[in-house]
Scaffold this motif. Structure first.
Motif, mmCIF file in Angstrom:
data_model
loop_
_atom_site.group_PDB
_atom_site.id
_atom_site.type_symbol
_atom_site.label_atom_id
_atom_site.label_comp_id
_atom_site.label_asym_id
_atom_site.label_seq_id
_atom_site.Cartn_x
_atom_site.Cartn_y
_atom_site.Cartn_z
ATOM 1 N N ASP A 37 35.697 52.560 45.328
ATOM 2 C CA ASP A 37 36.319 51.481 44.372
ATOM 3 C C ASP A 37 37.787 51.657 44.209
ATOM 4 O OD1 ASP A 37 33.708 50.157 44.149
ATOM 5 O OD2 ASP A 37 33.171 51.082 42.147
ATOM 6 N N ILE A 38 38.092 52.612 43.737
ATOM 7 C CA ILE A 38 39.321 52.858 43.244
ATOM 8 C C ILE A 38 40.428 52.628 44.578
ATOM 9 C CG2 ILE A 38 41.032 54.706 42.771
ATOM 10 C CD1 ILE A 38 38.940 55.725 40.939
ATOM 11 N N ASN A 39 40.011 53.102 45.903
ATOM 12 C CA ASN A 39 40.684 53.004 46.997
ATOM 13 C C ASN A 39 40.745 51.570 47.434
ATOM 14 O OD1 ASN A 39 40.991 55.586 47.586
ATOM 15 N ND2 ASN A 39 39.199 55.934 48.500
ATOM 16 N N THR A 40 39.601 50.752 47.238
ATOM 17 C CA THR A 40 39.690 49.271 47.490
ATOM 18 C C THR A 40 40.766 48.498 46.554
ATOM 19 O OG1 THR A 40 37.327 49.454 48.340
ATOM 20 C CG2 THR A 40 38.091 47.319 47.809
ATOM 21 N N ALA A 41 40.607 48.869 45.373
ATOM 22 C CA ALA A 41 41.386 48.058 44.247
ATOM 23 C C ALA A 41 42.834 48.548 44.535
ATOM 24 C CB ALA A 41 40.884 48.452 42.980
ATOM 25 N N TYR A 42 43.145 49.668 44.729
ATOM 26 C CA TYR A 42 44.498 50.317 45.104
ATOM 27 C C TYR A 42 45.141 49.328 46.442
ATOM 28 C CZ TYR A 42 48.481 52.552 47.086
ATOM 29 O OH TYR A 42 49.834 53.059 47.742
ATOM 30 N N ARG A 99 44.077 46.330 47.609
ATOM 31 C CA ARG A 99 44.060 45.036 47.098
ATOM 32 C C ARG A 99 45.171 44.670 46.191
ATOM 33 N NH1 ARG A 99 42.426 42.906 42.559
ATOM 34 N NH2 ARG A 99 41.244 44.680 42.126
ATOM 35 N N LEU A 100 45.554 45.434 45.278
ATOM 36 C CA LEU A 100 46.730 45.399 44.457
ATOM 37 C C LEU A 100 48.085 45.570 45.246
ATOM 38 C CD1 LEU A 100 45.331 46.724 40.978
ATOM 39 C CD2 LEU A 100 46.057 44.305 41.486
ATOM 40 N N ALA A 101 48.167 46.556 46.028
ATOM 41 C CA ALA A 101 49.535 46.859 46.950
ATOM 42 C C ALA A 101 49.570 45.697 47.637
ATOM 43 C CB ALA A 101 48.959 48.154 47.718
ATOM 44 N N LYS A 102 48.662 45.162 48.256
ATOM 45 C CA LYS A 102 48.717 43.875 49.105
ATOM 46 C C LYS A 102 49.653 42.836 48.339
ATOM 47 C CE LYS A 102 45.135 44.555 52.652
ATOM 48 N NZ LYS A 102 44.142 44.241 53.077
ATOM 49 N N GLU A 147 53.934 51.309 39.296
ATOM 50 C CA GLU A 147 52.752 51.330 37.961
ATOM 51 C C GLU A 147 51.388 51.602 38.908
ATOM 52 O OE1 GLU A 147 50.914 49.431 34.292
ATOM 53 O OE2 GLU A 147 52.399 48.323 35.209
ATOM 54 N N ILE A 148 51.153 50.868 39.792
ATOM 55 C CA ILE A 148 49.985 50.963 40.658
ATOM 56 C C ILE A 148 49.933 52.194 41.551
ATOM 57 C CG2 ILE A 148 48.626 49.889 42.453
ATOM 58 C CD1 ILE A 148 49.506 47.161 41.570
ATOM 59 N N ILE A 149 50.881 52.816 41.956
ATOM 60 C CA ILE A 149 51.051 53.874 42.861
ATOM 61 C C ILE A 149 50.750 54.964 41.863
ATOM 62 C CG2 ILE A 149 52.321 55.296 43.949
ATOM 63 C CD1 ILE A 149 53.819 52.756 45.367
ATOM 64 N N LEU A 193 44.356 49.472 37.568
ATOM 65 C CA LEU A 193 43.871 48.958 38.969
ATOM 66 C C LEU A 193 42.725 47.823 38.790
ATOM 67 C CD1 LEU A 193 43.526 52.675 40.614
ATOM 68 C CD2 LEU A 193 45.244 50.743 40.833
ATOM 69 N N ASP A 194 42.715 47.191 37.542
ATOM 70 C CA ASP A 194 41.638 46.374 37.335
ATOM 71 C C ASP A 194 40.225 46.987 37.442
ATOM 72 O OD1 ASP A 194 43.538 44.442 36.408
ATOM 73 O OD2 ASP A 194 43.856 43.563 38.543
ATOM 74 N N LEU A 195 40.017 48.138 37.065
ATOM 75 C CA LEU A 195 38.485 48.649 37.353
ATOM 76 C C LEU A 195 37.987 48.958 35.692
ATOM 77 C CD1 LEU A 195 39.279 50.698 40.130
ATOM 78 C CD2 LEU A 195 37.898 48.744 40.341
ATOM 79 N N ARG A 196 36.974 49.208 35.786
ATOM 80 C CA ARG A 196 36.218 49.644 34.503
ATOM 81 C C ARG A 196 35.611 51.005 34.734
ATOM 82 N NH1 ARG A 196 35.935 45.543 30.985
ATOM 83 N NH2 ARG A 196 35.733 43.552 31.844
ATOM 84 N N GLU A 197 35.139 51.709 33.497
ATOM 85 C CA GLU A 197 34.705 53.155 33.758
ATOM 86 C C GLU A 197 33.495 53.086 34.627
ATOM 87 O OE1 GLU A 197 32.909 56.185 30.458
ATOM 88 O OE2 GLU A 197 34.135 54.763 29.752
#
Length: 171
Positions: free
Chosen positions: A120-125, A127-130, A154-156, A110-114
């Motif tokens: 943040d996870i919801n927003t990244a999901y 963004r990538l889903a779009k 893979e994102i899902i 999801l292009d996130l860090r620890e």
């Protein structure tokens, strides 16, 4: 021993004739004619070789699936190969502690860090889903469609796993 084996890899093949090539030709003639290559007298190896050749042919003819379409029994199956990874995932889902390496890998998808929060996870999901949703690439060629469909799945999977893991992200 490794040095000896490694030193022989680049060496040219020996000048001598392969001693097994003649034996192989003789054995193939045995199965065809039933006589020894030297003459017309019966060779005692003929029956032994013929039995072996017939067993080999029968093995090749053996069906790869049963009559009902089920795969033939095998020592390896996909269930057996992935059983341990499924067990670990079930442990994580049902109250076990999340594996930190796995969490890091899922966050990387999801292009996130620890230390990413749930928002943040919801927003990244989203963004990538779009960006990778297959409906955006209806008119693209098949390779592009397949790439984005694989990326979306893979994102899902990463999003679902992060949602289900206890303590996978900071809240």
């Amino acid at each position: 021993m490794r040095e000896q084996g490694a030193s022989g890899r680049g060496a040219p093949p020996p000048d001598a004739e392969n001693p097994w090539s003649e034996q192989r030709e003789n054995l193939s003639r045995l199965s065809e004619t039933g006589t020894s290559p030297e003459g017309d007298d019966p060779d005692p190896r003929v029956e032994h070789y013929s039995d072996w050749a017939e067993r080999l042919r029968a093995k090749r003819r053996r069906p790869t699936a049963d009559s009902d379409g089920a795969p033939a029994p095998s020592h390896w199956s996909t269930n057996a190969l992935f059983e341990e990874s499924r067990r670990v995932e079930d442990e994580e889902r049902h109250g076990g502690r999340a594996n930190p390496w796995r969490v890091t890998e899922l966050l990387a998808v999801l292009d996130l860090r620890e230390g990413a929060t749930a928002s943040d996870i919801n927003t990244a999901y989203r963004r990538l889903a779009k960006g990778h949703h297959p409906d955006r690439f209806v008119e693209a060629d098949a390779d592009v469609q397949e790439f984005h469909a694989d990326k979306m799945s893979e994102i899902i999977r990463a999003y679902q796993a992060l949602k289900d893991l206890p303590g996978a992200h900071a809240t």
